[in-house]
Design an enzyme around this catalytic site. Sequence first.
Site, mmCIF file in Angstrom:
data_model
loop_
_atom_site.group_PDB
_atom_site.id
_atom_site.type_symbol
_atom_site.label_atom_id
_atom_site.label_comp_id
_atom_site.label_asym_id
_atom_site.label_seq_id
_atom_site.Cartn_x
_atom_site.Cartn_y
_atom_site.Cartn_z
ATOM 1 N N ASP A 204 0.808 -1.230 0.000
ATOM 2 C CA ASP A 204 0.000 0.000 0.000
ATOM 3 C C ASP A 204 0.832 1.267 0.000
ATOM 4 O O ASP A 204 0.412 2.292 -0.518
ATOM 5 C CB ASP A 204 -0.949 0.018 1.209
ATOM 6 C CG ASP A 204 -0.221 0.286 2.508
ATOM 7 O OD1 ASP A 204 0.695 -0.484 2.851
ATOM 8 O OD2 ASP A 204 -0.567 1.270 3.195
ATOM 9 N N GLU B 131 5.691 9.936 2.927
ATOM 10 C CA GLU B 131 5.239 8.611 2.508
ATOM 11 C C GLU B 131 4.122 8.765 1.489
ATOM 12 O O GLU B 131 3.287 9.663 1.595
ATOM 13 C CB GLU B 131 4.748 7.783 3.703
ATOM 14 C CG GLU B 131 4.501 6.320 3.332
ATOM 15 C CD GLU B 131 4.352 5.402 4.539
ATOM 16 O OE1 GLU B 131 4.566 4.183 4.371
ATOM 17 O OE2 GLU B 131 4.020 5.894 5.628
#
Length: 527
Positions: A91, A490
């Site tokens: 993910d 991120e």
Amino acid sequence: MEPHKKHHFGTSNVPMLVQHCCLISIFIFTFFTATTTQAFDYADALSKSLLYFEAQRSGRIPYNQRVTWRDHSGLTDGLEEGVDLVGGYYDAGDHVKFGLPMAFTITMLSWSAIEYRQQIEDAGELEHTLEAIKWGTDYFIKAHTSPNVLWAEVGDGDTDHYCWQRPEDMTTSRRAFKIDENNPGSDLAGETAAAMAAASVVFRKTNPHYSQLLLHHALQLFEFGDKYRGNYDASVEVVKNYYASVSGYMDELLWAATWLYKATNNKMYFEYVISNAHTFGGTGWSISEFSWDVKYAGLQLMVSKFLSEEKHKKHRDILEEYKSKAEYYICSCLNKNNDSNNVERTPAGLIYVRQWNNMQYVSTAAFLLSIYSDFLQNTNQKLNCHGGTVDHEEILNFAKSQVDYILGSNPMNMSYLVGYGPNYPKRVHHRGASIVSYKKNKGFIGCTQGYDNWYGSQAPNPNVLVGALVGGPDGKDNFEDRRNNFMQTEACTYNTAPLVGVFAKFLHIENQKLVHDCNSLLVASFK
């Protein structure tokens, strides 16, 4: 650093003659005309956004892989449980395969391909879009091992985050977790059903057998989620610190039913959305975010579009309630609600929902705003907000402002889409990108060795995570490009997924303008 070429794998569908005459005319025009508007290459942004999904692949990397610094990983996933769970996507910057955000990513990629298929095809990127979707749905087919069993996760965040190593070197636990009749997860079953139903629409013409297979799984998953109700994070407790289902499962069941209605045209699913409108919060919740957890705004917008069809007129009252909630979301993004009900913005105008990975809310907003603008234009309607009447152009212009902020029109002059433009985050919080490529150095890098040698390094990542949309700036438009600044650096698959459709939309608009401007200049030159 691994060299990356500019990825124009397709060409936009503007006739060559027009392109050539436009190039000459526009050159003359711009030579004599000063402009302060920053122009963005949406074709390049679109191509790069699709590359990101290749970087996130788990499993056996195919022969046509374009992100060459990645290699095979997770090849024994599911082995302990006697199930083949090889494949799917990581993910974000770690190596857990979380089912809920992965499913939402595929739903949004599919929705992009449904709404903007022609525009994506004109840009030469339809094949890559279909590949990105199919990489996810192939995994969901494997993970749905029987009608009432869905494997929810492979690996767990706690042990995974203890290590900083390449996916190709993984030594962390690959234990798999499932939902079933005794351990329900209606939210996860619902979102996976939505993803497979949406993807079945995408593949209906080009791969009808596969489309039917996806629909078969979607129907079973919805029935499972609806019959055995419960939150998946109560059954799979290891997910609670990472992807807890705060909104519960009612939004996902409505969302799945909406997509199944779109995929089957079976009125049973439409009636489910109508009959559960109040009890499931579909017409109750006024929400100003749309994300992997909270689906209300997306489903409210989808359902409100049914109003324009004659066959739904007898349920007009409930559809109007859905519409009012969808409009609340749009007006909130535009800052046209009452002050306390508007989405915050940074000083430079970026939607700001929360500190951690804020860009996910920006990309989903840009997508919903774009398709609602299309809907108003196609039905010749305007939007009435508390703060005034809004037309489709104003909505689209605001969506464009958010996309352009992402691409560099911001106080930092930073593209938050990695690999796009001259200035973008170089120290993305991502294990694989931050460590020398397995292709260049096959020597094993251990669990904590990555922390010792790579994590704290001030040097740019050796591999560019092209197409990743990072978490982005804070509420004051400030951004620190540090690897340990995971709230900002991120990236996640569900950040980029909605942008595929949005980039294609704005590329199409730019191409239309190019043709129009060219024609106008040619007419003027003949006068």
